[in-house]
Design a protein around this motif. Structure first.
Motif, PDB file in Angstrom:
ATOM      1  N   ALA A 229       0.832  -1.202   0.000  1.00  0.00           N
ATOM      2  CA  ALA A 229       0.000   0.000   0.000  1.00  0.00           C
ATOM      3  C   ALA A 229       0.869   1.256   0.000  1.00  0.00           C
ATOM      4  O   ALA A 229       0.585   2.226  -0.695  1.00  0.00           O
ATOM      5  N   ILE A 230       1.931   1.201   0.759  1.00  0.00           N
ATOM      6  CA  ILE A 230       2.793   2.380   0.823  1.00  0.00           C
ATOM      7  C   ILE A 230       3.422   2.624  -0.537  1.00  0.00           C
ATOM      8  O   ILE A 230       3.538   3.757  -1.006  1.00  0.00           O
ATOM      9  N   GLU A 231       3.782   1.546  -1.173  1.00  0.00           N
ATOM     10  CA  GLU A 231       4.349   1.694  -2.516  1.00  0.00           C
ATOM     11  C   GLU A 231       3.306   2.263  -3.479  1.00  0.00           C
ATOM     12  O   GLU A 231       3.596   3.124  -4.306  1.00  0.00           O
ATOM     13  N   PHE A 232       2.096   1.772  -3.361  1.00  0.00           N
ATOM     14  CA  PHE A 232       1.027   2.277  -4.230  1.00  0.00           C
ATOM     15  C   PHE A 232       0.916   3.785  -4.057  1.00  0.00           C
ATOM     16  O   PHE A 232       0.829   4.547  -5.013  1.00  0.00           O
ATOM     17  N   ALA A 233       0.878   4.182  -2.785  1.00  0.00           N
ATOM     18  CA  ALA A 233       0.680   5.594  -2.500  1.00  0.00           C
ATOM     19  C   ALA A 233       1.819   6.410  -3.092  1.00  0.00           C
ATOM     20  O   ALA A 233       1.614   7.495  -3.625  1.00  0.00           O
ATOM     21  N   GLU A 234       2.977   5.848  -3.008  1.00  0.00           N
ATOM     22  CA  GLU A 234       4.134   6.574  -3.514  1.00  0.00           C
ATOM     23  C   GLU A 234       3.990   6.842  -5.010  1.00  0.00           C
ATOM     24  O   GLU A 234       4.438   7.858  -5.513  1.00  0.00           O
ATOM     25  N   TYR A 235       3.381   5.901  -5.691  1.00  0.00           N
ATOM     26  CA  TYR A 235       3.215   6.074  -7.132  1.00  0.00           C
ATOM     27  C   TYR A 235       1.823   6.560  -7.492  1.00  0.00           C
ATOM     28  O   TYR A 235       1.370   6.409  -8.619  1.00  0.00           O
ATOM     29  N   GLN A 236       1.149   7.114  -6.529  1.00  0.00           N
ATOM     30  CA  GLN A 236      -0.120   7.799  -6.768  1.00  0.00           C
ATOM     31  C   GLN A 236      -1.213   6.882  -7.278  1.00  0.00           C
ATOM     32  O   GLN A 236      -2.023   7.253  -8.112  1.00  0.00           O
ATOM     33  N   VAL A 237      -1.224   5.679  -6.771  1.00  0.00           N
ATOM     34  CA  VAL A 237      -2.310   4.778  -7.120  1.00  0.00           C
ATOM     35  C   VAL A 237      -3.263   4.699  -5.930  1.00  0.00           C
ATOM     36  O   VAL A 237      -2.863   4.347  -4.829  1.00  0.00           O
ATOM     37  N   CYS A 238      -4.488   5.065  -6.192  1.00  0.00           N
ATOM     38  CA  CYS A 238      -5.508   5.085  -5.139  1.00  0.00           C
ATOM     39  C   CYS A 238      -6.425   3.879  -5.335  1.00  0.00           C
ATOM     40  O   CYS A 238      -6.952   3.670  -6.414  1.00  0.00           O
ATOM     41  N   VAL A 239      -6.598   3.101  -4.299  1.00  0.00           N
ATOM     42  CA  VAL A 239      -7.342   1.849  -4.450  1.00  0.00           C
ATOM     43  C   VAL A 239      -8.671   1.912  -3.699  1.00  0.00           C
ATOM     44  O   VAL A 239      -8.705   2.239  -2.518  1.00  0.00           O
ATOM     45  N   ASP A 240      -9.740   1.592  -4.402  1.00  0.00           N
ATOM     46  CA  ASP A 240     -11.030   1.390  -3.754  1.00  0.00           C
ATOM     47  C   ASP A 240     -11.384  -0.080  -3.900  1.00  0.00           C
ATOM     48  O   ASP A 240     -11.207  -0.654  -4.973  1.00  0.00           O
ATOM     49  N   VAL A 241     -11.861  -0.653  -2.824  1.00  0.00           N
ATOM     50  CA  VAL A 241     -12.199  -2.072  -2.884  1.00  0.00           C
ATOM     51  C   VAL A 241     -13.690  -2.244  -2.667  1.00  0.00           C
ATOM     52  O   VAL A 241     -14.234  -1.787  -1.656  1.00  0.00           O
ATOM     53  N   PHE A 242     -14.320  -2.899  -3.606  1.00  0.00           N
ATOM     54  CA  PHE A 242     -15.744  -3.214  -3.478  1.00  0.00           C
ATOM     55  C   PHE A 242     -15.836  -4.686  -3.095  1.00  0.00           C
ATOM     56  O   PHE A 242     -15.570  -5.557  -3.909  1.00  0.00           O
ATOM     57  N   VAL A 243     -16.208  -4.923  -1.867  1.00  0.00           N
ATOM     58  CA  VAL A 243     -16.253  -6.302  -1.397  1.00  0.00           C
ATOM     59  C   VAL A 243     -17.678  -6.815  -1.552  1.00  0.00           C
ATOM     60  O   VAL A 243     -18.576  -6.398  -0.831  1.00  0.00           O
ATOM     61  N   THR A 244     -17.864  -7.698  -2.502  1.00  0.00           N
ATOM     62  CA  THR A 244     -19.180  -8.270  -2.743  1.00  0.00           C
ATOM     63  C   THR A 244     -19.099  -9.727  -2.346  1.00  0.00           C
ATOM     64  O   THR A 244     -18.735 -10.565  -3.155  1.00  0.00           O
ATOM     65  N   THR A 245     -19.430 -10.011  -1.145  1.00  0.00           N
ATOM     66  CA  THR A 245     -19.115 -11.356  -0.668  1.00  0.00           C
ATOM     67  C   THR A 245     -20.240 -11.956   0.144  1.00  0.00           C
ATOM     68  O   THR A 245     -21.174 -11.269   0.560  1.00  0.00           O
ATOM     69  N   GLN A 246     -20.094 -13.246   0.337  1.00  0.00           N
ATOM     70  CA  GLN A 246     -21.030 -13.927   1.231  1.00  0.00           C
ATOM     71  C   GLN A 246     -20.260 -14.627   2.333  1.00  0.00           C
ATOM     72  O   GLN A 246     -20.806 -15.431   3.071  1.00  0.00           O
ATOM     73  N   THR A 247     -19.004 -14.333   2.400  1.00  0.00           N
ATOM     74  CA  THR A 247     -18.204 -14.986   3.426  1.00  0.00           C
ATOM     75  C   THR A 247     -17.234 -13.991   4.029  1.00  0.00           C
ATOM     76  O   THR A 247     -17.197 -12.832   3.659  1.00  0.00           O
ATOM     77  N   TYR A 248     -16.446 -14.525   4.907  1.00  0.00           N
ATOM     78  CA  TYR A 248     -15.396 -13.737   5.538  1.00  0.00           C
ATOM     79  C   TYR A 248     -14.297 -13.451   4.515  1.00  0.00           C
ATOM     80  O   TYR A 248     -13.846 -14.351   3.812  1.00  0.00           O
ATOM     81  N   VAL A 249     -13.912 -12.207   4.401  1.00  0.00           N
ATOM     82  CA  VAL A 249     -12.851 -11.899   3.440  1.00  0.00           C
ATOM     83  C   VAL A 249     -11.668 -11.199   4.104  1.00  0.00           C
ATOM     84  O   VAL A 249     -10.749 -10.774   3.440  1.00  0.00           O
ATOM     85  N   ASP A 250     -11.715 -11.086   5.400  1.00  0.00           N
ATOM     86  CA  ASP A 250     -10.649 -10.427   6.147  1.00  0.00           C
ATOM     87  C   ASP A 250     -10.478  -8.964   5.728  1.00  0.00           C
ATOM     88  O   ASP A 250      -9.451  -8.555   5.212  1.00  0.00           O
ATOM     89  N   ILE A 251     -11.502  -8.238   5.948  1.00  0.00           N
ATOM     90  CA  ILE A 251     -11.466  -6.820   5.612  1.00  0.00           C
ATOM     91  C   ILE A 251     -10.377  -6.102   6.394  1.00  0.00           C
ATOM     92  O   ILE A 251      -9.762  -5.150   5.920  1.00  0.00           O
ATOM     93  N   ALA A 252     -10.114  -6.624   7.594  1.00  0.00           N
ATOM     94  CA  ALA A 252      -9.082  -5.971   8.401  1.00  0.00           C
ATOM     95  C   ALA A 252      -7.770  -5.901   7.629  1.00  0.00           C
ATOM     96  O   ALA A 252      -7.054  -4.907   7.689  1.00  0.00           O
ATOM     97  N   SER A 253      -7.461  -6.947   6.935  1.00  0.00           N
ATOM     98  CA  SER A 253      -6.205  -6.952   6.176  1.00  0.00           C
ATOM     99  C   SER A 253      -6.348  -6.213   4.851  1.00  0.00           C
ATOM    100  O   SER A 253      -5.501  -5.418   4.477  1.00  0.00           O
ATOM    101  N   ILE A 254      -7.429  -6.493   4.173  1.00  0.00           N
ATOM    102  CA  ILE A 254      -7.614  -5.892   2.852  1.00  0.00           C
ATOM    103  C   ILE A 254      -7.692  -4.373   2.931  1.00  0.00           C
ATOM    104  O   ILE A 254      -7.166  -3.655   2.090  1.00  0.00           O
TER     105      ILE A 254
END
Lengths: 770, 982
Positions: free
Chosen positions: B695-720
């Motif tokens: 993520a830090i690398e992404f930020a350094e290169y100006q990449v902004c990430v949005d995550v759309f979690v469409t799930t029916q199970t645990y996806v570990d949002i804490a990490s994602i």
């Protein structure tokens, strides 16, 4: 010259030897200077070779095949193996054997026979007729024009493939792209990064062939349309008839590599990764069946494994000088990589063919090991638009008369009489490390074995087998020494139709005690073969031995040879004469010393590697032409006739045709060129001139048609720039030093090289020294 | 104040349900062994404040009593025992009371749903009226400018408030609208003060409110003003401050106008009441009671008057001090309140709620004007300070010393939302181009020229308001001073008269050419994703949204899908069909093409559309269950690395392979119970550092990430979630994903994500006057150096909490300046510096601090700090901490500003009277409960981290709407709203 005299020196067996009588002992053999060697083109077709629809009988102990030299007891139904003297009973189906009913292999004239191996009746699927497999590996780092050339060549090739041939396609530039031809929704490509070495397992896993892909390795695939259960086959390798359209449209869309190339830098090209991916793909899908990787490369590998040069253009590709001075930082690593690739390919039984077209080097020198060990074809050209590439490439896929007869999965086994040791083989093959009593301690080329793998071979492929005579035999010699020695070459292979064939060639030669009489020995000398073998050994030593001084080594050997076999009075050079059996040899050596094989500094390492690969795999006649080109002169006054390979042969009113194997030069004398420029040949009254102009062209085309790779045709005029192709090959009997002595219309060569005459003078002087 | 109370009441009810808060509250209450009833009474009293005093009270009280009782009883039952205590606290009471009341009373039941309603009922009516504000919604929509379609969803979400994902956007959309809507809702339903902000929008309500309290003190001046003008609604909040600050005279005349506008809060109040009567539902009594009951607690003290208002538990207490004193003191804040108290609510003229927003001037005279509540509907006129939408402070006066601040126990922090959506009626931010030389800046602190820089020496020099340095005025920027000491051109130059301006960035602000707008879509096509319809939903949403991407050649798009491998698509026009490029090495990924993976939209539109249609079917039969989320985003990042841009990821299952693969920690935690209890919060932390590093690398290169979690199970949002948080993006969460109901929302969220005002490759820094410095930033960004915040992406919904600390003493009577500078690239490729200035007066008086405290901002600050703690501390500790934050403030207030109060009284600063309620609500919110799914909690605190102030309260204290008699338009809206409430 000699070839003119003897059109088929190899006969039915396609075997030639440096010595046709063999000295009995190791000491004697070493005194012969020229090593004992045999060259064999194991599957060279010959109209007289019978093909037998059954399997050969093999000796119980040495497993040599029954042959015409076996002693047969028709009554006892026993045959004695000429190699080990083992007595073998004929099996029941030979019960009918009799004086008048001999099986073909026992006919004395059939020293070479061919067996068609039937599938094992107990396991009908064990040896199915497999379609040939071609994986094209295409470089995309080239200019549009070149890419168009190579694309059209590929399309043509695909059109020529048999319908059932399986085709795969990998393209590469900065990265390697494996095209999934069986994916119908859209073009689908697996992308492998170019700068990371990738193992076969990784390739499999990443192509999704991991678990499923392995299964077929256990046994031969069975069932299904293509005979393959393997899903990988259906995804990546499709029958030519099914994927021709896909491939063509894919090629239409294929662009040059899109990764940007920095100014002052080479394109990033991951040849190494592309080849390992292709190898991995084949390994997963079709291990053990005949398959070729056809690599079309347009430049040096600059990325990942197999890199031969950095991307910075200010750094030139390594030269021979760099290699000598160990100043080629990438060379060894690259060779190591290709060596491991070669091992993988050999274990899979697959071939790497290299078609390299570039003005600069592409790394043939590094890839040589992989190409040569797998028996692949190699063609080096300046451009994909050049006929050297275009016509050669077409030839690979064409059937009919001029087919190369590409065969797969060959194995060569050699049986020989007890006292003979095999040092190794020079040629496109890999040692199978099959040890035996006939293996010599010293190794030359692919040694340490009595069996070799030839993943790919064709009808002109030729091997050089180097022998030694065991010194331990002395004990045996006195007794029942057999005056004859025997060599048997067994070559099994998969022919272009997928049938498994076994060819058995058995030859015999005579032992001679050279200590007693050297005359027999002299008569048995084959100087043309000897020259070629010396060239091959020299090349090998130049590659293998650091600081090897080829010229000195050749000179010393030549002097020793002349000392031993020449007739002279000691210290009297003028008294020196040579037996006709040796008379041409010094001239061969002279030309060899001057050839591209020894004088490498005029060539790039790539060219040298290319020349050597062809030297090693061509038959003796062609190889001799590489060493000593043939020159034919055309003039109004006489029929075309061989001319001396000498600058003196140049004349203003002659046309010369030089065949140096790799190039063919048509050289118009000054006058001829002027006439031609004035268009006389177009005037009806000068039809003769038109014919004269045409004759060398026709002859050149004939040569070109017979040869693979297609030689470069150079048409030039006296004093033109291209004339250098001819002058470089001529004996510089006239140089600027003695130019004033020359007649008008002849030519001089600007060189300080010694001429043949000077060479001979020195040779004579040194040979007679006490 | 008064107004807020009412709202509060309802909430209390809501809050009441939960017990935890009680303890905290108890302290005050505890003193009185008295039962809830007492509390209730107190509560009542509080509200009553005004009430008690005035005749009106009696009636209310009279009513109240029943209420309390009923409420008490009912309430108790309802509220679990624990409740009893806490419950007592207003909140508790509120509901219980309400509920019971509802039935008791009469018709209400019908309304009942409103439960809280009790309050609601009354308010409801209003609300509705106010809702009409819903009209506000409409208006907002209109105002929002956003596509109407977007609205619904957004609206919905916002409404739901809780539903973060949707909510977020919605809010953004509606920013204005949400507020209005929100307010209305809240107000009505809860009357909750919080919502009250919204109420302002209601406007009408304001008046009523005003009446109530105003009567007492205010009456004289403002009261009148406000009442008449519906405007007053907001006034309350402001009014108090205003008055306090300004003093009487100034306030009166000038303020009056403002007041009206500001009065919104009140309005709500008023509305609430009015409705009762008017509203079919609640008899007034009801409403009243609830309100009262509720209010009291919250209201406790009207802070305004220094003399704290004590909400004496015992009525007596109040009357004595708080009441008596208060009224006058309260005057301003309470003014309306108190006034109201003396007035029979029924008699109060009630303006019909109208949706007209209040006009708020950021500065008046030469001093800062306290902002209206964040959730109210207001129109800002930038007269020197920035709009509170962009930046607001927890306290609208800055304590001169750190000690003073410490004593108050309040937080000093800024909530910065630099790209917040303005109200459509507001003037756009002016763009100033200084040409090649770039904007004028202080040569020492690099602060940007702003209205608070003082020009001296005939304009040849200027003194930086941030660092105090005297700079030479650049020659071509020189201008003579007028007689008033201002530059003669001050009014023509936006940078000298506006709190917020945008400077055109010159070359020196660019390390490269401004980046184009790049949108890269990354879609999960693993078996689950395809089979649940998530893939199809994503593709269809993207396909619909393509046309909303910024026009022009600078817009570039790319697309990739992934399961156990990553599939890129070459969309180059030359190709007859898209070319699928598979990157199979998911341990060490790379981009398959340098150039053609990201293509100008105009060149590939058809290919892209075709491809999006094909993707779901293409992978229909896929049996690949694995998903390499980490590798996929890394690969996409590599493709974007050279330019940067937005990476929109649609993820449906737990990332199981490749770089950053995650394990099903939640399940493991469940099986290993002992460990899970001790370290439950560990599951809320990222599993490892791999994604963080990425993520830090992404930020350094100006990449902004949005995550759309469409799930029916645990996806570990804490990490994602680490990825979006660090890169200035956000997580959208659709759980459990339904192919029937979610695609529309997904589309709407995506559309807002893309169309909302936003910027790329941004850097933000907040500068403060000498004496104050920035302590820390928190929000969704990447911080590489302590002073700056790097935002690969910034949009109108993102809010950053900036905590401040003293490093020196400030001068009493001086002003403390804050300047937020945001350097960013617009979607059209212009490099801009948005400079937002706020200058607030400094004070040595503790009472001033309490009076000028900003409830919404304070609470948002609580909320965000709690969110930060959740993953690192045991839950109990987090709750305690939150509670203590609240208690400490109240304690300080009581200790230092309400010395006369008796022990039995709960005394609340007027401005923060709703703080306990909200705190209670916060403690009960999803993130602070341990009975929720790990992903839900992770999502909650991630959502909070970038949450804007206007949305913070609705998140924990949901708005409530009555739906029985609204027009169809509103019903539609609400149905949509609730469909996704969670």
């Amino acid at each position: 010259m000699s070839e003119m005299a003897n059109t088929d020196p190899e006969g039915i067996d396609a075997v030639r030897m440096t010595w046709n009588v063999w000295p009995r002992t190791k000491v004697e053999a070493s005194k012969c200077v020229i090593p004992l060697a045999a060259t064999i083109a194991p599957i060279r077709p010959h109209p007289d070779i019978p093909t037998l629809p059954y399997a050969p009988l093999r000796c119980r102990t040495c497993s040599a095949a029954l042959n015409a030299f076996a002693r047969v007891d028709l009554v006892a139904k026993i045959w004695i193996c000429p190699f080990c003297y083992q007595r073998n009973h004929f099996p029941p189906h030979y019960a009918m054997i009799s004086e008048t009913n001999l099986p073909c292999e026992l006919y004395p004239q059939y020293t070479t026979v061919q067996y068609t191996l039937q599938p094992d009746p107990n396991n009908p699927s064990s040896a199915p007729q497999l379609p040939p497999v071609f994986v094209f590996v295409l470089d995309t780092c080239m200019i549009e024009e070149e890419l168009e050339f190579v694309k059209s060549a590929m399309k043509q090739a695909i059109g020529l493939l048999p319908e059932n041939a399986l085709v795969g396609f990998v393209s590469f530039g900065t990265q390697a792209h494996v095209h999934e031809l069986g994916f119908s929704d859209m073009s689908k490509v697996y992308v492998f990064r170019g700068n990371k070495e990738i193992t076969k397992e990784q390739v499999l896993e990443q192509l999704g062939l991991g678990a499923a892909g392995r299964r077929p390795t256990a046994g031969y695939p069975k069932g299904l349309q293509n005979g393959f259960t393997n899903t990988g086959v259906n995804r990546f390798l499709l029958p030519a008839s099914d994927c021709e359209f896909t491939l063509n449209s894919l090629l239409d869309e294929l662009q040059t590599d899109q990764w940007p190339v920095q100014a002052g830098h080479r394109a990033s090209r991951c040849t190494g990764v592309a080849l390992s991916v292709a190898a991995g793909l084949l390994g997963a899908c079709l291990p053990g069946t005949g398959a070729r990787i056809v690599a079309l490369v347009g430049g040096p590998c600059t990325e990942g494994p197999g890199t031969i040069v950095s991307k910075d253009l200010s750094e030139p590709v390594r030269s021979h000088k760099d290699l000598d001075k160990d100043a080629a930082p990438y060379f060894k690593k690259a060779v190591k990589f290709y060596d491991s690739l070669a091992k993988q390919l050999v274990s899979q039984g697959h071939v790497l063919d290299l078609f390299a077209s570039a003005l600069d080097q592409v790394g043939v020198a590094e890839m040589k090991v992989a190409v040569e060990r797998t028996g692949g074809l190699v063609v080096l050209a300046e451009s994909f638009g050049h006929s050297v590439f275009k016509d050669s490439f077409k030839r690979v896929f064409k059937d009919g008369e001029q087919t190369l007869g590409l065969c797969f999965n060959g194995t060569l086994e050699i049986n020989c009489s007890k006292d003979i040791k095999i040092q190794g083989v020079i040629g496109p093959c890999t040692s199978l490390e099959k040890k035996g009593p006939n293996v010599a301690d010293t190794v030359i080329g692919e040694g340490n074995t009595t069996a070799w793998k030839m993943c790919g071979l064709d009808k002109s492929t030729c091997f050089t087998v180097l022998f030694d005579v065991s010194s331990s035999d002395k004990s045996n010699a006195p007794g029942v020494a057999n005056p004859q020695l025997y060599l048997q070459f067994l070559t099994s292979y998969q022919d272009p139709e997928g049938k498994t064939m076994l060819r058995v060639t058995t030859v015999t030669r005579q032992w001679v005690d050279s200590a007693v009489s050297s005359e027999e020995l002299i008569q048995g000398f084959d100087q043309e073969t000897a020259a070629v073998v010396m060239a091959r050994i020299t090349s090998l030593k130049m590659e293998m031995e650091e600081g090897f001084d080829a010229t000195r080594w050749l000179d010393r050997n030549l002097i020793r040879l002349c000392s031993k076999f020449g007739n002279y009075r000691k210290d009297d050079p003028s008294s020196f004469t040579l037996n006709p059996c040796f008379s041409l040899f010094p001239q061969f050596m002279f030309n060899l010393r001057r050839s591209q094989f020894v004088q490498v500094f005029n060539n790039s390492p790539d060219e040298t590697a290319y020349f050597r690969m062809l030297l090693n795999r061509e038959n003796i006649t062609n190889a001799a032409v590489m060493i000593q080109p043939s020159l034919i002169s055309y003039s109004f006054n006489s029929l075309p006739q061989p001319a001396l390979l000498d600058v003196a042969s140049i004349s203003a009113d002659r046309i010369l045709l030089l065949d140096s194997y790799f190039s063919i030069v048509i050289f118009h004398g000054m006058t001829i060129a002027q006439w031609r420029n004035m268009g006389y040949q177009n005037q009806p009254e000068h039809q003769a001139f038109a014919q004269l102009l045409q004759a060398p062209q026709d002859d050149a085309q004939m040569i070109i048609r017979e040869r693979f790779p297609v030689p470069r045709l150079v048409v030039c005029d006296q004093h033109g720039s291209q004339a250098r192709f001819l002058l470089a090959k001529l004996n510089p009997s006239a140089t600027y030093n003695n130019a004033n002595e020359m007649a008008a219309g002849s030519d001089v060569i600007f060189t300080d090289d010694v001429s043949l005459q000077v060479f001979f003078e020195h040779l004579q002087r040194l040979a007679v020294q006490s | 104040m008064a107004a807020p109370v009412p709202p509060g009441a309802p909430r209390p009810g809501a809050n009441a349900r939960q017990q935890s808060p009680h303890p905290n509250f108890n302290p005050n209450f505890q003193t009185n062994p008295n039962s809830l009833a007492d509390n209730m009474q107190n509560m009542n009293l509080n509200r009553p404040h005004s009430m008690p005093n005035s005749g009106p009270r009696p009636s209310p009280f009279g009513q109240p009593p029943p209420f309390p009782q009923s409420s008490v009883t009912a309430g108790f039952p309802v509220a679990s025992p624990p409740m009893s205590r806490p419950g007592p606290p207003p909140g508790m009471v509120g509901r219980p009371a309400v509920i019971p009341a509802g039935p008791l009373q009469s018709t209400l039941p019908a309304n009942v749903p409103p439960g809280r309603p009790v309050g609601l009922p009354v308010s409801h009516p209003l609300p509705f009226g106010s809702r009409p504000p819903p009209a506000s919604l409409s208006s907002s929509t209109g105002g929002a400018v956003l596509p109407s379609s977007a609205f619904p969803s957004s609206g919905v979400s916002s409404a739901s408030a809780a539903p973060p994902p949707p909510g977020t956007r919605p809010s953004s959309f509606v920013s204005s609208s949400p507020l209005t809507g929100g307010p209305a809702g809240p107000m009505s339903s809860a009357r909750a003060g919080p919502s009250s902000n919204g109420p302002p929008a209601v406007g009408a309500g304001a008046l009523p409110g005003a009446p109530q309290f105003p009567p007492p003190a205010i009456v004289s001046q403002p009261p009148v003003g406000p009442p008449p003008s519906m405007m007053s609604a907001r006034a309350p909040a402001q009014a108090p401050t205003m008055r306090s600050v300004l003093g009487s005279s100034a306030v009166s005349s000038p303020q009056t106008p403002p007041l009206p506008s500001a009065s919104s809060p009140f309005p709500a109040m008023t509305q609430a009441r009015p409705p009762p009567p008017g509203s079919p539902y609640g008899p007034q009594t009801w409403s009243m009671q609830p309100q009262q009951g509720t209010q009291p607690p919250h209201i406790p003290g009207s802070t305004h008057a220094q003399p704290p208002r004590m909400f004496g538990m015992p009525q007596q207490a109040l009357p004595n001090q708080a009441m008596t004193n208060i009224p006058p003191a309260l005057g301003q804040p309470g003014a309306p309140m108190s006034g109201s108290s003396k007035i029979d609510p029924n008699q109060i003229p009630r303006p019909i709620p109208n949706a007209t927003p209040i006009v708020y001037e950021t500065r008046h005279g030469n001093s800062a004007n306290p902002p209206p509540p964040a959730t109210s509907d207001y129109i800002v006129r930038d007269t020197g300070n920035c709009s509170p939408r962009y930046m607001r402070c927890t306290i609208n006066q800055i304590p001169c010393t750190g000690d003073l601040l410490t004593t108050s126990a309040m937080q000093l922090a800024l909530l910065v939302q630099p790209m917040a959506l303005p109200h459509p009626s507001e003037d756009p931010i002016q763009v100033v181009d200084f040409g090649e030389s770039g904007p004028v800046r202080c040569s020492r602190c690099k602060g940007y020229i702003n209205p608070f820089m003082k020009f001296i020496d005939q304009g040849r020099k200027f003194i930086c308001n941030l660092c105090g340095f005297t700079d030479d005025t650049p020659r071509d920027y020189h201008c003579n001073l007028g007689p008033d000491g201002r530059r003669r051109d001050a009014d023509e130059r936006p940078e000298l008269c506006r709190g917020t301006v945008e400077f055109v960035a010159s070359k020196e602000y660019m390390v490269r050419d401004p980046m184009p707008a790049v949108y890269f879509f990354l879609i999960d096509v693993s078996m689950n994703a395809v089979q649940t319809g998530a893939t199809a939903a994503a593709c269809s949403a993207i396909n619909q949204v393509i046309s909303d991407l910024p026009e022009g050649t600078r817009t570039q798009v790319g697309i990739a899908t992934f399961d156990s491998t990553i599939h890129f698509y070459n969309l180059k026009r030359a190709l007859q069909q898209p070319l699928m490029l598979i990157v199979p090495d998911i341990q060490d990924v790379y981009t398959p093409l340098e150039t053609d993976v990201i293509v100008q939209l105009s060149e590939c539109r058809q290919h892209l559309e075709l491809l999006l249609e094909n993707i779901p079917t293409m992978f229909q039969t896929s049996t690949t269950a694995e998903s390499c989320f980490g590798a996929a985003i890394k690969a996409a990042f590599l493709a974007m690395k050279s330019i940067g841009g937005k990476l929109l990821v649609f993820q449906s299952v737990l990332p199981s392979v490749g770089i950053g693969a995650l394990s099903s920690r939640e399940a493991e935690g469940r099986t290993n119970i002992s460990a899970s209890e001790k370290e439950a919060h560990k599951l809320l932390q990222p599993a490892d550092k791999i994604l963080k590093t990425m993520a830090i690398e992404f930020a350094e290169y100006q990449v902004c990430v949005d995550v759309f979690v469409t799930t029916q199970t645990y996806v570990d949002i804490a990490s994602i979630s680490v990825i979006p948080r660090t890169t200035g993006g956000q997580v959208y969460y659709y759980y459990p994903f339904s192919a029937v109901s979610d695609p529309a929302k997904l589309y709407n969220d995506l559309r807002w994500n893309i169309t909302r005002p936003q910027g790329f490759e941004a850097v933000m820094r907040v500068r403060c006057s000498q004496g104050i410095q920035v302590q820390d930033y928190s929000g969704n960004f990447c911080k590489r150096i302590p002073t700056d915040v790097d935002l690969a992406g910034i949009d109108c919904d993102k809010c950053i909490l900036v905590t401040l600390k003293h490093d020196d003493k400030l001068q009493d009577g001086s002003e403390c300046g804050f300047q937020c500078a945001l350097l960013y690239t617009t979607v059209y490729g212009q490099r801009r510096i948005r400079v937002t200035n706020l200058s607030l007066p400094c004070t040595n008086m503790l009472s001033n601090l309490f009076r000028s405290a900003d409830l919404d901002t304070q609470f948002t600050c609580f909320l965000k700090q709690a969110a930060i703690e959740i993953p690192t501390c045991p839950l109990l500790q987090v709750r305690d901490h939150v509670t203590n934050l609240c208690i400490n403030i109240l304690l300080s207030y009581r200790k230092f500003c309400a010395t006369v109060s008796s022990t039995g009284q709960l005394i609340l600063p007027e401005a923060l009277k709703l703080l306990p309620l909200y705190t209670l609500a916060l403690i009960k919110s999803r993130g602070l409960r341990n009975d929720g799914r790990i992903d839900d909690r992770s999502f909650w605190f991630n959502y909070v981290s970038s949450l804007s102030t206007p949305l913070a309260i609705p998140l924990v204290y949901p708005r409530m709407f009555a739906i029985h008699n609204v027009d169809t338009k509103v019903i539609k809206f609400l149905v949509g709203l609730w469909s996704k409430v969670f």
